[in-house]
Design an enzyme around this catalytic site. Sequence first.
Site, mmCIF file in Angstrom:
data_model
loop_
_atom_site.group_PDB
_atom_site.id
_atom_site.type_symbol
_atom_site.label_atom_id
_atom_site.label_comp_id
_atom_site.label_asym_id
_atom_site.label_seq_id
_atom_site.Cartn_x
_atom_site.Cartn_y
_atom_site.Cartn_z
ATOM 1 C CB CYS A 45 4.560 -1.967 5.501
ATOM 2 S SG CYS A 45 3.627 -2.960 4.355
HETATM 3 C C1 BEZ Z 1 0.045 -4.150 5.584
HETATM 4 O O1 BEZ Z 1 1.116 -3.696 5.695
HETATM 5 O O2 BEZ Z 1 -0.830 -3.859 6.653
HETATM 6 C C2 BEZ Z 1 -0.545 -4.668 4.213
HETATM 7 C C3 BEZ Z 1 -0.134 -4.506 3.107
HETATM 8 C C4 BEZ Z 1 -0.436 -4.865 2.096
HETATM 9 C C5 BEZ Z 1 -1.774 -5.779 2.326
HETATM 10 C C6 BEZ Z 1 -2.277 -6.112 3.289
HETATM 11 C C7 BEZ Z 1 -1.583 -5.568 4.528
#
Ligand code: BEZ
Length: 213
Positions: A45
């Site tokens: 994210c």
């Molecule tokens: C991420 O943004 O890396 C992420 C967010 C939620 C679950 C797994 C990865």
Amino acid sequence: MSLRLGDTAPNFKAKTSLGDIDFYEYLGDSWGILFSHPADYTPVCTTELGRTAALKDEFAKRHVKVLALSVDPVDKHLSWINDINETQHCQVEFPIIADEDKKVSELYDFIHPNASATSTVRSLVIIGPDKTVKLIITYPASTGRNFVEVLRVVDSLQLTANYSVATPANWKAGEKVIVALNVNTEDAIKKFPKGIDIVKPYLRYTPQPNIDL
Ligand code: BEZ
């Protein structure tokens, strides 16, 4: 509630990292991109919001206003933005909605209970100036979206909204486009003075009509 292409994008009021907004007022007559991410302070994210911030001028050129969303609170968004700016070498200037009560997520179908009961999936909705839904994509948490692809779709949507054309697989702005099926070849010759390449009666190409090549 499930949202489908052609539906009216629901309006809402929400708290964001830039203060309270009314969605329709915020969009005005611009195009809109509303995209959800699973959680603040997560790696994928962080890169997605950084890429979106870095493409600010590209979105502005296309009259697109961008909003991100997760179920995290405003103070968490604000402190995370510092990390995004630092690590992705950008300035996040678009609002991040704090959808703590999940009201917006329910309106836009951003929570898929079999993926997660509590957090939003990676969905993205493109909304036209007429406030209808033009595109919906949903990715798993482990796969970051390609925001250059999102811009490519915006280019296609804006072109095909104004001309009787469609864009072929892997099309990029400036490349030849397809004459829409509902235009017969006689009319197409008049509509597209740059010329038509008839490969099959149903597969007719023409140079992109709104640019000088
Ligand atoms: C991420 O943004 O890396 C992420 C967010 C939620 C679950 C797994 C990865």
